[in-house]
Design an enzyme around this catalytic site. Sequence first.
Site, PDB file in Angstrom:
ATOM      1  N   LYS A 159      13.229  22.376 100.964  1.00  0.00           N
ATOM      2  CA  LYS A 159      14.597  22.760 100.827  1.00  0.00           C
ATOM      3  C   LYS A 159      15.053  23.555 102.157  1.00  0.00           C
ATOM      4  O   LYS A 159      14.624  24.695 102.338  1.00  0.00           O
ATOM      5  CB  LYS A 159      14.991  23.598  99.524  1.00  0.00           C
ATOM      6  CG  LYS A 159      14.656  22.593  98.317  1.00  0.00           C
ATOM      7  CD  LYS A 159      15.909  21.451  98.158  1.00  0.00           C
ATOM      8  CE  LYS A 159      15.597  21.034  96.767  1.00  0.00           C
ATOM      9  NZ  LYS A 159      16.888  20.055  96.400  1.00  0.00           N
ATOM     10  N   LYS A 261      19.804  10.031  90.176  1.00  0.00           N
ATOM     11  CA  LYS A 261      19.352  11.028  89.116  1.00  0.00           C
ATOM     12  C   LYS A 261      19.865  10.536  87.890  1.00  0.00           C
ATOM     13  O   LYS A 261      21.071  10.283  87.711  1.00  0.00           O
ATOM     14  CB  LYS A 261      19.714  12.558  89.569  1.00  0.00           C
ATOM     15  CG  LYS A 261      19.023  12.890  90.620  1.00  0.00           C
ATOM     16  CD  LYS A 261      19.609  14.575  91.009  1.00  0.00           C
ATOM     17  CE  LYS A 261      18.760  14.904  92.148  1.00  0.00           C
ATOM     18  NZ  LYS A 261      19.291  16.265  92.658  1.00  0.00           N
TER      19      LYS A 261
END
Length: 346
Positions: A159, A261
């Site tokens: 990230k 997702k």
Amino acid sequence: MQIRIQTFTVNKRFPLTISRGTTAQTTNVWVEIESDGIVGWGEASPFAIGEQRQTTESILAALQSVAPALEKFSPFDRQEIEQFSIASQLPSAARAALDVALHDWLGKKAGLPLWKMWGLNRDRIVPTSVTVGINTPEAAVGRVRDWVNYIDAKVLKVKLGNPEGIESDRAMFAAVRQAAPSAKISVDANGGWSLSDAVKMCEWLAEHGVVYVEQPLPPGQEESLLPLKQKSPLPIFVDESCFTSRDIPKLADRVDGINIKLMKSGGLSEAIRTIHTARSHHLQVMFGCYSDSSLANTALSHLSPLADYLDLDSHLNLIDDPFTGAIIENGCLRPNDLPGLGINRF
């Protein structure tokens, strides 16, 4: 059919920091659908993208409001239930919980795991990445070592998009790369870069062996994805900019892949449509997760033979996951042979 709804709270072993903030604990929603003595299970987890905020409270309230009206349906009425849920303006995470529970019920009714009902090959499942959140270089290296010791991780998602700027991103990434020189690494900026910074970072990350960059620009700046793609030596994937199959046509000329997702898409039914839509536009496909337990991640694992990249690791970072399902084998999250999702509860 009968519907039961309750919440459960899960805690992360290591809090996860992304460009938008840090998460250490979430309260998710567990849905049970019962008919003919068979119970199907589904899960909804909260998430927020810009003004799109699906909280535990809003998901729970929405499901409770429609539960009485849903009891007239049979679990076989999945198309009708989906259209009713959309017409009732249920949040996508709430629809996902219902859709997954209906699929679980159907698999149990048929006595088959979902991957086998769909005719998929578990041997085609690629290893899942594990996530290293934004942190100091030293802490990021520690997180890499934790993952390697836990599951011998060989695929990392790092990230970036640190609010302190791209120099902080570079310092942290360099430390991770040094700690895991042979790992496959992707980068997810969670919309934390400007266009100019994204161009610089894509060029720099390409020199350090990154596989692809995910959501480099904030949602709402999709027009800037086209000049970025033209300049980037790395493939560009989007997550927050793509919820469902309907978003793909307007993105297809400016990205290389999309992240599916369950909570964004609204369930396995829409996930399948999104996969086929992406393929028809010559895009690659990855699966991701929020603070999902083994229940939701196992559900997506049944479709994993259709994905190019996987990031289904959230349940691996939980100290109190109440469910068991798909298991890690050689870095791959593989669904089992039990009917439906193949989920058990502790």
